[in-house]
Scaffold this motif. Structure first.
Motif, PDB file in Angstrom:
ATOM      1  N   VAL A  25       0.932  -1.048  -0.128  1.00  0.00           N
ATOM      2  CA  VAL A  25       0.490  -0.269   0.537  1.00  0.00           C
ATOM      3  C   VAL A  25       1.003   0.799   0.231  1.00  0.00           C
ATOM      4  CG1 VAL A  25      -1.921   1.386   1.497  1.00  0.00           C
ATOM      5  CG2 VAL A  25      -1.530  -1.108   1.091  1.00  0.00           C
ATOM      6  N   VAL A  26       0.494   1.732  -0.806  1.00  0.00           N
ATOM      7  CA  VAL A  26       1.495   2.966  -1.196  1.00  0.00           C
ATOM      8  C   VAL A  26       0.677   4.772  -1.082  1.00  0.00           C
ATOM      9  CG1 VAL A  26       2.563   5.187  -2.961  1.00  0.00           C
ATOM     10  CG2 VAL A  26       2.927   2.007  -2.582  1.00  0.00           C
ATOM     11  N   LYS A  27       0.567   5.902  -0.584  1.00  0.00           N
ATOM     12  CA  LYS A  27      -0.122   6.426  -0.883  1.00  0.00           C
ATOM     13  C   LYS A  27       1.317   8.194  -0.741  1.00  0.00           C
ATOM     14  CE  LYS A  27      -2.958   9.944   0.186  1.00  0.00           C
ATOM     15  NZ  LYS A  27      -3.548   9.648  -1.363  1.00  0.00           N
ATOM     16  N   LYS A  28       1.214   8.703  -1.963  1.00  0.00           N
ATOM     17  CA  LYS A  28       0.994   9.687  -2.312  1.00  0.00           C
ATOM     18  C   LYS A  28       0.952  10.636  -2.426  1.00  0.00           C
ATOM     19  CE  LYS A  28       5.071   6.728  -4.995  1.00  0.00           C
ATOM     20  NZ  LYS A  28       5.660   7.582  -6.771  1.00  0.00           N
ATOM     21  N   TYR A  29       0.788  12.140  -2.093  1.00  0.00           N
ATOM     22  CA  TYR A  29       0.580  13.598  -2.462  1.00  0.00           C
ATOM     23  C   TYR A  29       1.263  14.434  -3.277  1.00  0.00           C
ATOM     24  CZ  TYR A  29      -2.161  12.362   2.296  1.00  0.00           C
ATOM     25  OH  TYR A  29      -2.831  11.403   3.132  1.00  0.00           O
ATOM     26  N   PRO A  30       0.404  15.146  -4.031  1.00  0.00           N
ATOM     27  CA  PRO A  30       0.862  16.199  -5.021  1.00  0.00           C
ATOM     28  C   PRO A  30       2.003  16.739  -4.314  1.00  0.00           C
ATOM     29  CG  PRO A  30      -1.304  15.623  -5.355  1.00  0.00           C
ATOM     30  CD  PRO A  30      -1.509  15.185  -4.019  1.00  0.00           C
ATOM     31  N   GLY A  31       2.900  16.662  -4.893  1.00  0.00           N
ATOM     32  CA  GLY A  31       4.260  18.013  -4.401  1.00  0.00           C
ATOM     33  C   GLY A  31       4.974  17.901  -3.103  1.00  0.00           C
ATOM     34  N   GLN A  32       4.412  16.035  -3.253  1.00  0.00           N
ATOM     35  CA  GLN A  32       5.729  15.917  -2.368  1.00  0.00           C
ATOM     36  C   GLN A  32       6.625  14.750  -2.839  1.00  0.00           C
ATOM     37  OE1 GLN A  32       3.385  13.884   0.397  1.00  0.00           O
ATOM     38  NE2 GLN A  32       2.774  15.993   1.407  1.00  0.00           N
ATOM     39  N   LYS A  33       7.958  14.888  -2.811  1.00  0.00           N
ATOM     40  CA  LYS A  33       9.016  14.066  -2.808  1.00  0.00           C
ATOM     41  C   LYS A  33       9.092  13.066  -2.702  1.00  0.00           C
ATOM     42  CE  LYS A  33      12.668  17.379  -3.927  1.00  0.00           C
ATOM     43  NZ  LYS A  33      13.812  18.034  -3.317  1.00  0.00           N
ATOM     44  N   THR A  34       8.697  12.740  -1.259  1.00  0.00           N
ATOM     45  CA  THR A  34       8.674  11.724  -1.004  1.00  0.00           C
ATOM     46  C   THR A  34       7.450  11.027   0.237  1.00  0.00           C
ATOM     47  OG1 THR A  34       8.234  12.060   1.939  1.00  0.00           O
ATOM     48  CG2 THR A  34      10.946  11.589   0.364  1.00  0.00           C
ATOM     49  N   PRO A  35       6.667   9.452  -0.218  1.00  0.00           N
ATOM     50  CA  PRO A  35       5.713   9.101  -0.629  1.00  0.00           C
ATOM     51  C   PRO A  35       4.914   9.226   1.055  1.00  0.00           C
ATOM     52  CG  PRO A  35       6.462   7.106  -1.435  1.00  0.00           C
ATOM     53  CD  PRO A  35       7.715   8.219  -1.147  1.00  0.00           C
ATOM     54  N   ALA A  36       3.801   9.863   1.450  1.00  0.00           N
ATOM     55  CA  ALA A  36       3.247   9.201   3.290  1.00  0.00           C
ATOM     56  C   ALA A  36       3.634   7.701   3.691  1.00  0.00           C
ATOM     57  CB  ALA A  36       2.565   9.736   3.288  1.00  0.00           C
ATOM     58  N   SER A  41       3.017  -3.422   4.145  1.00  0.00           N
ATOM     59  CA  SER A  41       2.251  -4.548   3.670  1.00  0.00           C
ATOM     60  C   SER A  41       2.625  -5.319   5.609  1.00  0.00           C
ATOM     61  CB  SER A  41       2.974  -5.291   2.705  1.00  0.00           C
ATOM     62  OG  SER A  41       3.020  -5.297   1.671  1.00  0.00           O
ATOM     63  N   LEU A  42       1.043  -5.617   5.389  1.00  0.00           N
ATOM     64  CA  LEU A  42       0.894  -6.516   6.826  1.00  0.00           C
ATOM     65  C   LEU A  42      -0.313  -6.916   6.707  1.00  0.00           C
ATOM     66  CD1 LEU A  42       0.218  -4.603   9.757  1.00  0.00           C
ATOM     67  CD2 LEU A  42       0.008  -3.099   7.917  1.00  0.00           C
ATOM     68  N   THR A  43      -0.634  -8.337   7.317  1.00  0.00           N
ATOM     69  CA  THR A  43      -2.038  -9.489   8.023  1.00  0.00           C
ATOM     70  C   THR A  43      -2.458  -8.971   9.530  1.00  0.00           C
ATOM     71  OG1 THR A  43      -1.540 -11.034   6.547  1.00  0.00           O
ATOM     72  CG2 THR A  43      -2.661 -11.479   7.598  1.00  0.00           C
ATOM     73  N   GLY A  76      -1.578  -0.658  -4.717  1.00  0.00           N
ATOM     74  CA  GLY A  76      -1.803  -1.555  -3.802  1.00  0.00           C
ATOM     75  C   GLY A  76      -2.902  -2.292  -3.063  1.00  0.00           C
ATOM     76  N   SER A  77      -3.122  -2.899  -2.484  1.00  0.00           N
ATOM     77  CA  SER A  77      -4.684  -3.094  -2.247  1.00  0.00           C
ATOM     78  C   SER A  77      -4.609  -3.564  -0.852  1.00  0.00           C
ATOM     79  CB  SER A  77      -4.961  -4.996  -3.447  1.00  0.00           C
ATOM     80  OG  SER A  77      -4.083  -5.774  -2.534  1.00  0.00           O
ATOM     81  N   ILE A  78      -6.109  -3.216  -0.114  1.00  0.00           N
ATOM     82  CA  ILE A  78      -6.237  -3.550   1.362  1.00  0.00           C
ATOM     83  C   ILE A  78      -8.180  -4.332   1.077  1.00  0.00           C
ATOM     84  CG2 ILE A  78      -7.340  -2.840   3.091  1.00  0.00           C
ATOM     85  CD1 ILE A  78      -6.037  -0.140   2.347  1.00  0.00           C
ATOM     86  N   GLU A 231       9.700   6.697   9.169  1.00  0.00           N
ATOM     87  CA  GLU A 231       9.019   7.490   8.441  1.00  0.00           C
ATOM     88  C   GLU A 231       8.117   6.857   6.999  1.00  0.00           C
ATOM     89  OE1 GLU A 231      10.527  11.599   6.436  1.00  0.00           O
ATOM     90  OE2 GLU A 231      11.563  10.663   8.051  1.00  0.00           O
ATOM     91  N   GLY A 232       7.408   7.381   6.787  1.00  0.00           N
ATOM     92  CA  GLY A 232       6.638   6.828   5.268  1.00  0.00           C
ATOM     93  C   GLY A 232       6.052   5.643   5.911  1.00  0.00           C
ATOM     94  N   ALA A 233       5.809   5.288   6.776  1.00  0.00           N
ATOM     95  CA  ALA A 233       4.669   4.221   7.071  1.00  0.00           C
ATOM     96  C   ALA A 233       5.523   2.530   7.101  1.00  0.00           C
ATOM     97  CB  ALA A 233       3.518   4.306   6.815  1.00  0.00           C
ATOM     98  N   ARG A 234       7.084   3.148   7.316  1.00  0.00           N
ATOM     99  CA  ARG A 234       7.884   1.467   6.901  1.00  0.00           C
ATOM    100  C   ARG A 234       7.875   0.906   8.156  1.00  0.00           C
ATOM    101  NH1 ARG A 234      12.622   2.758   6.193  1.00  0.00           N
ATOM    102  NH2 ARG A 234      12.627   5.178   6.926  1.00  0.00           N
ATOM    103  N   ILE A 235       7.691  -0.658   8.217  1.00  0.00           N
ATOM    104  CA  ILE A 235       7.588  -1.166   8.990  1.00  0.00           C
ATOM    105  C   ILE A 235       9.422  -1.690  10.147  1.00  0.00           C
ATOM    106  CG2 ILE A 235       6.875  -3.225  10.588  1.00  0.00           C
ATOM    107  CD1 ILE A 235       5.306  -4.022   7.964  1.00  0.00           C
ATOM    108  N   ALA A 236       9.222  -1.485  11.189  1.00  0.00           N
ATOM    109  CA  ALA A 236      10.425  -1.062  12.260  1.00  0.00           C
ATOM    110  C   ALA A 236      10.583  -2.956  12.477  1.00  0.00           C
ATOM    111  CB  ALA A 236      10.644  -0.147  13.056  1.00  0.00           C
ATOM    112  N   GLN A 237       8.858  -2.980  12.903  1.00  0.00           N
ATOM    113  CA  GLN A 237       8.720  -4.117  13.941  1.00  0.00           C
ATOM    114  C   GLN A 237       7.230  -4.639  14.241  1.00  0.00           C
ATOM    115  OE1 GLN A 237      11.077  -5.143  17.449  1.00  0.00           O
ATOM    116  NE2 GLN A 237      10.650  -7.213  17.534  1.00  0.00           N
ATOM    117  N   TYR A 238       6.648  -5.454  13.716  1.00  0.00           N
ATOM    118  CA  TYR A 238       5.070  -5.832  14.228  1.00  0.00           C
ATOM    119  C   TYR A 238       5.562  -7.367  14.257  1.00  0.00           C
ATOM    120  CZ  TYR A 238       0.265  -7.167  12.601  1.00  0.00           C
ATOM    121  OH  TYR A 238      -0.462  -7.778  12.484  1.00  0.00           O
ATOM    122  N   ASP A 239       4.486  -7.203  15.916  1.00  0.00           N
ATOM    123  CA  ASP A 239       5.253  -8.375  16.382  1.00  0.00           C
ATOM    124  C   ASP A 239       4.071  -8.264  17.622  1.00  0.00           C
ATOM    125  OD1 ASP A 239       6.098 -11.071  17.664  1.00  0.00           O
ATOM    126  OD2 ASP A 239       8.183 -10.183  16.874  1.00  0.00           O
TER     127      ASP A 239
END
Length: 388
Positions: A25-36, A41-43, A76-78, A231-239
């Motif tokens: 899943v990706v979310k990009k806003y117009p005018g921003q260089k990096t995705p929010a 991906s997670l279950t 992406g898909s949900i 930052e960017g909703a990257r997963i540091a740990q999911y447990d």
């Protein structure tokens, strides 16, 4: 409904939640260089509470809002129970996903009953069914239906408004509940009670709950699993909380959890792990003389007063019992849910004249008393186990 296979340990209720899967899943806003949100991906297993936590601006609320399409994913898909949310009408989707935010967000011109009944009414439920549902939900969240259903939000405390907000989120019996920092605007004591209420509700209903929080202690207490985001909703740990406290994935997670994680581990121990005392109880309407006699025979200087539904209503000293029959005492009740943490139990005991706390279970049913001796013995056992 699904079975309890794969459910958190110690649960034996049917699961009414649905599996939730996010894939790239990706979310990009117009005018921003990096995705929010960058390829999340997670279950989320059906029937579990997953806590989203991370630094301010990391994308946790954006990720939450994409689940009910308040924010549309870029790609992406949900899926919920295997069905892609983007293949559904967005309004129909939201009517089948509970949504609870800070402060309850109640409509001020509507009564409690009408606030709770909004979504069922949109779904075409008849008036009798809605009324019965409101009664059941108010009882579930610890508000007397006859007393509160006709009130307006301005007549409620912050904690009561939040309870009504939770009831509204549950009104149409959705499989998935989204909660965005639901307890962030109330005082610490009310927050603890609302957290306990949520655990009690979840024990009964087994929904799939996604909750955004900024409080690691709240995440540890409530979560079957915790999602720590960078930052960017990257997963540091999911447990699980146990795994995150015991084996942080990296320095970021260790720093985020903070110093004293061994102390935070006390939040993993629950009141339900302890042996409860069973002091003298008295039913409302019972003979005062008989209750006094029973308490004296048991060597108790106080009695727990229980109503006709088995809920504790007070804990007066024997010397405070007046009149011919037992009435509901006009005293504040110091109680904790059986899924409360030892930290919460200690906090409640410190504010109690009894040096102990009443323990309740489903729908406020009385279970017994937890005291300092039981808590300190459990802490000592945990320390010995950790040291060994």
């Amino acid at each position: 409904m699904t079975t309890t296979e794969g459910a958190p340990e110690g649960t034996d209720r049917e699961i009414s939640g649905a599996e939730l899967v996010l894939t790239d899943v990706v979310k990009k806003y117009p005018g921003q260089k990096t995705p929010a949100v960058e390829s999340l991906s997670l279950t989320v297993p059906a029937g579990e509470i997953v806590m989203f936590i991370g630094p301010s601006g990391c994308g946790k609320t954006t990720s939450l809002k994409m689940i009910n399409r308040l924010i549309e994913p870029t790609s992406g898909s949900i899926t919920i129970d295997g069905k892609d949310i983007r293949q559904q009408d967005e309004n129909e989707l939201r009517r089948h996903i509970g949504y609870v935010i800070q402060g309850g967000s109640l409509f001020p011109h509507m009564t409690v009953e009408k606030n709770i009944g909004i979504v069922p009414k949109l779904l075409g439920w008849d008036a009798d069914r809605i009324s019965a549902r409101v009664t059941d939900l108010l009882d579930l969240v610890g508000l007397e239906p006859g007393r509160y259903r006709g009130r307006y939000p301005r007549e409620l405390s912050g904690g009561q408004q939040q309870r009504v907000g939770v009831a509204r989120g549950l009104a149409a019996d959705p499989p998935v509940i989204l909660m965005d920092e639901p307890f962030g605007a109330v005082d610490p004591i009310t927050r603890q009670r609302l957290q306990d209420e949520l655990l009690s509700i979840q024990r009964e209903l087994r929904k799939t709950i996604i909750c955004v929080t900024h409080d690691i202690d709240e995440a540890i207490k409530l979560g079957d699993r915790i999602l720590i985001l960078k930052e960017g909703a990257r997963i540091a740990q999911y447990d699980t909380p146990e795994a995150i406290l015991g084996a942080p994935a990296d320095d970021f997670v260790a720093d985020f959890v903070g110093a004293g994680s061994s102390l935070k581990a006390l939040s993993l121990a629950r009141v339900s792990d302890l042996e409860l005392r069973q002091p003298t109880t008295a039913r409302v309407g019972e003979s005062t003389a008989e209750v006094r006699e029973r308490a004296e025979a048991n060597g108790d200087t106080a009695v727990v007063v229980i109503d006709e539904r088995g809920r504790p209503r007070g804990w007066p000293w024997v010397r405070q019992l007046k009149g011919e029959t037992i009435v509901v005492p006009d005293l504040e009740l110091n109680d904790v849910d059986e899924r409360s943490t030892l930290n919460d139990a200690l906090d409640t005991m410190l504010s109690s004249n009894h040096g102990a706390a009443i323990v309740t279970g489903d729908r406020g049913q009385y279970l017994g008393i937890v005291d300092f001796a039981a808590v300190t013995e459990q802490i000592r056992a945990m320390e010995e186990q950790a040291g060994g």
